[in-house]
Write a protein that holds these residues in place. Structure first.
Motif, PDB file in Angstrom:
ATOM      1  N   MET A 168       0.846  -1.195   0.000  1.00  0.00           N
ATOM      2  CA  MET A 168       0.000   0.000   0.000  1.00  0.00           C
ATOM      3  C   MET A 168       0.881   1.244   0.000  1.00  0.00           C
ATOM      4  SD  MET A 168      -2.816   1.250   2.846  1.00  0.00           S
ATOM      5  CE  MET A 168      -4.042  -0.002   2.463  1.00  0.00           C
ATOM      6  N   PHE A 169       0.581   2.177  -0.897  1.00  0.00           N
ATOM      7  CA  PHE A 169       1.298   3.455  -0.945  1.00  0.00           C
ATOM      8  C   PHE A 169       0.803   4.313   0.216  1.00  0.00           C
ATOM      9  CE2 PHE A 169       1.571   7.821  -3.016  1.00  0.00           C
ATOM     10  CZ  PHE A 169       2.894   8.004  -2.645  1.00  0.00           C
ATOM     11  N   LEU A 170       1.721   4.690   1.118  1.00  0.00           N
ATOM     12  CA  LEU A 170       1.328   5.363   2.356  1.00  0.00           C
ATOM     13  C   LEU A 170       2.071   6.686   2.538  1.00  0.00           C
ATOM     14  CD1 LEU A 170       1.116   2.433   4.943  1.00  0.00           C
ATOM     15  CD2 LEU A 170      -0.770   3.872   4.150  1.00  0.00           C
ATOM     16  N   PRO A 171       1.678   7.727   1.821  1.00  0.00           N
ATOM     17  CA  PRO A 171       2.239   9.049   2.126  1.00  0.00           C
ATOM     18  C   PRO A 171       1.912   9.416   3.576  1.00  0.00           C
ATOM     19  CG  PRO A 171       0.984   9.079   0.077  1.00  0.00           C
ATOM     20  CD  PRO A 171       0.700   7.773   0.730  1.00  0.00           C
ATOM     21  N   ASP A 172       2.821  10.113   4.241  1.00  0.00           N
ATOM     22  CA  ASP A 172       2.612  10.455   5.650  1.00  0.00           C
ATOM     23  C   ASP A 172       1.284  11.153   5.887  1.00  0.00           C
ATOM     24  OD1 ASP A 172       4.973   9.314   6.389  1.00  0.00           O
ATOM     25  OD2 ASP A 172       6.109  11.186   6.448  1.00  0.00           O
ATOM     26  N   VAL A 173       0.882  12.010   4.961  1.00  0.00           N
ATOM     27  CA  VAL A 173      -0.324  12.795   5.158  1.00  0.00           C
ATOM     28  C   VAL A 173      -1.588  11.931   5.176  1.00  0.00           C
ATOM     29  CG1 VAL A 173      -0.705  13.270   2.696  1.00  0.00           C
ATOM     30  CG2 VAL A 173      -1.503  14.923   4.434  1.00  0.00           C
ATOM     31  N   HIS A 174      -1.531  10.750   4.563  1.00  0.00           N
ATOM     32  CA  HIS A 174      -2.695   9.862   4.510  1.00  0.00           C
ATOM     33  C   HIS A 174      -2.592   8.675   5.465  1.00  0.00           C
ATOM     34  CE1 HIS A 174      -3.106  11.353   0.101  1.00  0.00           C
ATOM     35  NE2 HIS A 174      -3.847  12.095   0.903  1.00  0.00           N
ATOM     36  N   ALA A 175      -1.405   8.394   5.952  1.00  0.00           N
ATOM     37  CA  ALA A 175      -1.195   7.177   6.748  1.00  0.00           C
ATOM     38  C   ALA A 175      -1.848   7.275   8.122  1.00  0.00           C
ATOM     39  CB  ALA A 175       0.297   6.911   6.896  1.00  0.00           C
ATOM     40  N   GLU A 176      -2.456   6.170   8.556  1.00  0.00           N
ATOM     41  CA  GLU A 176      -2.975   6.037   9.916  1.00  0.00           C
ATOM     42  C   GLU A 176      -2.126   4.982  10.617  1.00  0.00           C
ATOM     43  OE1 GLU A 176      -4.109   6.443  13.169  1.00  0.00           O
ATOM     44  OE2 GLU A 176      -5.573   7.571  11.968  1.00  0.00           O
ATOM     45  N   THR A 177      -1.480   5.379  11.714  1.00  0.00           N
ATOM     46  CA  THR A 177      -0.551   4.478  12.392  1.00  0.00           C
ATOM     47  C   THR A 177      -1.073   3.958  13.722  1.00  0.00           C
ATOM     48  OG1 THR A 177       0.560   6.381  13.400  1.00  0.00           O
ATOM     49  CG2 THR A 177       1.446   5.573  11.304  1.00  0.00           C
ATOM     50  N   ASP A 178      -2.236   4.409  14.145  1.00  0.00           N
ATOM     51  CA  ASP A 178      -2.808   3.966  15.410  1.00  0.00           C
ATOM     52  C   ASP A 178      -3.459   2.596  15.212  1.00  0.00           C
ATOM     53  OD1 ASP A 178      -4.457   3.502  17.672  1.00  0.00           O
ATOM     54  OD2 ASP A 178      -4.621   5.645  18.054  1.00  0.00           O
ATOM     55  N   THR A 179      -2.873   1.568  15.824  1.00  0.00           N
ATOM     56  CA  THR A 179      -3.374   0.203  15.636  1.00  0.00           C
ATOM     57  C   THR A 179      -4.820   0.062  16.095  1.00  0.00           C
ATOM     58  OG1 THR A 179      -1.144  -0.715  15.902  1.00  0.00           O
ATOM     59  CG2 THR A 179      -2.993  -2.230  16.203  1.00  0.00           C
ATOM     60  N   GLU A 180      -5.186   0.717  17.172  1.00  0.00           N
ATOM     61  CA  GLU A 180      -6.570   0.633  17.651  1.00  0.00           C
ATOM     62  C   GLU A 180      -7.550   1.163  16.613  1.00  0.00           C
ATOM     63  OE1 GLU A 180      -7.434   2.150  21.479  1.00  0.00           O
ATOM     64  OE2 GLU A 180      -5.827   1.070  22.492  1.00  0.00           O
ATOM     65  N   VAL A 181      -7.185   2.266  15.958  1.00  0.00           N
ATOM     66  CA  VAL A 181      -8.040   2.844  14.919  1.00  0.00           C
ATOM     67  C   VAL A 181      -8.173   1.866  13.750  1.00  0.00           C
ATOM     68  CG1 VAL A 181      -8.235   4.693  13.204  1.00  0.00           C
ATOM     69  CG2 VAL A 181      -7.532   5.225  15.543  1.00  0.00           C
ATOM     70  N   LEU A 182      -7.062   1.232  13.372  1.00  0.00           N
ATOM     71  CA  LEU A 182      -7.075   0.311  12.238  1.00  0.00           C
ATOM     72  C   LEU A 182      -7.904  -0.939  12.544  1.00  0.00           C
ATOM     73  CD1 LEU A 182      -3.324   0.576  11.166  1.00  0.00           C
ATOM     74  CD2 LEU A 182      -5.292   1.778  10.207  1.00  0.00           C
ATOM     75  N   LEU A 183      -7.783  -1.466  13.766  1.00  0.00           N
ATOM     76  CA  LEU A 183      -8.564  -2.644  14.133  1.00  0.00           C
ATOM     77  C   LEU A 183     -10.052  -2.305  14.235  1.00  0.00           C
ATOM     78  CD1 LEU A 183      -6.239  -4.358  16.772  1.00  0.00           C
ATOM     79  CD2 LEU A 183      -6.464  -4.870  14.330  1.00  0.00           C
ATOM     80  N   GLN A 184     -10.365  -1.119  14.732  1.00  0.00           N
ATOM     81  CA  GLN A 184     -11.768  -0.693  14.778  1.00  0.00           C
ATOM     82  C   GLN A 184     -12.335  -0.559  13.367  1.00  0.00           C
ATOM     83  OE1 GLN A 184     -13.702  -0.506  17.415  1.00  0.00           O
ATOM     84  NE2 GLN A 184     -15.478   0.137  16.196  1.00  0.00           N
ATOM     85  N   PHE A 185     -11.514  -0.103  12.441  1.00  0.00           N
ATOM     86  CA  PHE A 185     -11.916  -0.006  11.036  1.00  0.00           C
ATOM     87  C   PHE A 185     -12.326  -1.374  10.505  1.00  0.00           C
ATOM     88  CE2 PHE A 185     -11.266  -0.094   6.501  1.00  0.00           C
ATOM     89  CZ  PHE A 185     -11.571   1.171   6.041  1.00  0.00           C
ATOM     90  N   ILE A 186     -11.539  -2.413  10.838  1.00  0.00           N
ATOM     91  CA  ILE A 186     -11.860  -3.766  10.393  1.00  0.00           C
ATOM     92  C   ILE A 186     -13.177  -4.226  11.000  1.00  0.00           C
ATOM     93  CG2 ILE A 186     -11.119  -6.184  10.522  1.00  0.00           C
ATOM     94  CD1 ILE A 186      -8.227  -5.175  10.336  1.00  0.00           C
ATOM     95  N   LYS A 187     -13.379  -3.927  12.283  1.00  0.00           N
ATOM     96  CA  LYS A 187     -14.638  -4.315  12.923  1.00  0.00           C
ATOM     97  C   LYS A 187     -15.840  -3.672  12.234  1.00  0.00           C
ATOM     98  CE  LYS A 187     -13.393  -5.564  17.652  1.00  0.00           C
ATOM     99  NZ  LYS A 187     -13.707  -5.324  19.078  1.00  0.00           N
ATOM    100  N   GLU A 188     -15.675  -2.427  11.823  1.00  0.00           N
ATOM    101  CA  GLU A 188     -16.778  -1.703  11.194  1.00  0.00           C
ATOM    102  C   GLU A 188     -16.942  -2.054   9.721  1.00  0.00           C
ATOM    103  OE1 GLU A 188     -15.823   2.363  11.915  1.00  0.00           O
ATOM    104  OE2 GLU A 188     -16.270   2.259  14.074  1.00  0.00           O
ATOM    105  N   ASN A 189     -15.904  -2.630   9.118  1.00  0.00           N
ATOM    106  CA  ASN A 189     -15.937  -2.985   7.692  1.00  0.00           C
ATOM    107  C   ASN A 189     -15.412  -4.418   7.529  1.00  0.00           C
ATOM    108  OD1 ASN A 189     -16.432  -0.100   6.402  1.00  0.00           O
ATOM    109  ND2 ASN A 189     -14.833   0.150   7.939  1.00  0.00           N
ATOM    110  N   PRO A 190     -16.182  -5.416   7.978  1.00  0.00           N
ATOM    111  CA  PRO A 190     -15.653  -6.781   8.090  1.00  0.00           C
ATOM    112  C   PRO A 190     -15.478  -7.548   6.784  1.00  0.00           C
ATOM    113  CG  PRO A 190     -17.960  -6.739   8.737  1.00  0.00           C
ATOM    114  CD  PRO A 190     -17.553  -5.311   8.531  1.00  0.00           C
ATOM    115  N   LEU A 191     -16.039  -7.040   5.678  1.00  0.00           N
ATOM    116  CA  LEU A 191     -15.875  -7.753   4.408  1.00  0.00           C
ATOM    117  C   LEU A 191     -14.485  -7.486   3.870  1.00  0.00           C
ATOM    118  CD1 LEU A 191     -17.235  -9.533   2.240  1.00  0.00           C
ATOM    119  CD2 LEU A 191     -17.770  -7.412   1.016  1.00  0.00           C
TER     120      LEU A 191
END
Length: 256
Positions: A1-24
């Motif tokens: 994944m291309f991850l420019p600093d301005v777009h990158a999310e590095t908080d693991t809790e935020v990323l895992l919550q994203f998966i919970k909300e978008n499970p497909l």
């Protein structure tokens, strides 16, 4: 994944919550096979298990059809002995429910100033790399128990979290036990269980936060006027991720 600093999310809790909300998720593998394509992918809803005493890493669980060519390629490549473990990493990609084309007409600061604007696409996504284990023999006690738990947990997650069936004033959720037992046994014989130990998780929110403040405000207003569920969601995300970007920028400036 291309991850420019301005777009990158590095908080693991935020990323895992994203998966919970978008499970497909899109399960992607690259496996040498004499009879199936090297690259295979399957859209499948996942259950996310957070780190626990049993596992220090997050885990994803799912089940897919035995007749799926991706499953056949795994079995051909591995050495089944009740549970098959792949040597290669797998990739799972999760996308948010809302994404949209962004017209340059929304850039109300830069467009009238210099005209140096082009279209883009706003979206957010999370991807994980991990080690996959496959429970392929539903007759074995371990695989049977895994599949029974997986089917129960996934239906519970979707019935309550997505459909909102929680009982009381809301309808009672559908349960696996509502179906005939022998029918569920037949279903289990025709699927395999998938468990993925998460080794790396990364994600991005590309929501116009790289633009000048006036342009971001123009994008938020544009999507608000567009209306509908997607317009409202993108407008809110543009505002939210812009504020996150500004806070991070201010923090970095204060630390210099």
């Amino acid at each position: 994944m291309f991850l420019p600093d301005v777009h990158a999310e590095t908080d693991t809790e935020v990323l895992l919550q994203f998966i919970k909300e978008n499970p497909l998720g899109l399960l992607i593998t690259g496996i040498d096979s004499s009879s199936h394509d090297f690259l295979q992918c399957t859209h499948v809803p996942f259950v996310l298990d957070l780190p626990s005493a049993e596992s220090t890493a997050p885990q994803l669980r799912a089940h897919i059809a035995k007749q799926n060519p991706q499953v056949k390629a795994m079995i051909e490549n591995g050495k089944p002995s009740g549970i098959l473990s792949l040597d290669q990493d797998v990739l799972v990609v999760f996308n948010a429910r809302h994404d949209h084309y962004v017209t340059p007409k929304y850039y109300t600061e830069t467009k009238p100033d210099t005209g140096k604007v082009v279209p883009t696409w706003n979206y957010s996504a999370v991807q994980i790399y991990g080690k996959l284990s496959m429970y392929y023999d539903s007759k074995s006690p371990e695989s049977g128990a895994f599949l029974a738990k997986q089917m129960h947990d996934l239906s519970e997650q979707c019935e309550r979290g997505i459909m909102g069936f929680t009982g009381g004033e809301r309808p009672q959720p559908w349960k696996v036990a509502d179906a005939p037992e022998r029918y569920i046994e037949l279903m289990q014989r025709n699927v395999v269980g998938i468990k993925i130990e998460v080794c790396k998780v990364e994600g991005k929110f590309k929501m116009s936060q790289e633009m000048r403040v006036g342009d971001r405000e123009g994008v938020a207003r544009g999507f608000e006027r567009l209306g509908g569920e997607t317009g409202a969601a993108i407008s809110a995300l543009v505002k939210e991720r812009g504020e996150v970007h500004d806070r991070k920028k201010a923090l970095k400036a204060s630390q210099k």
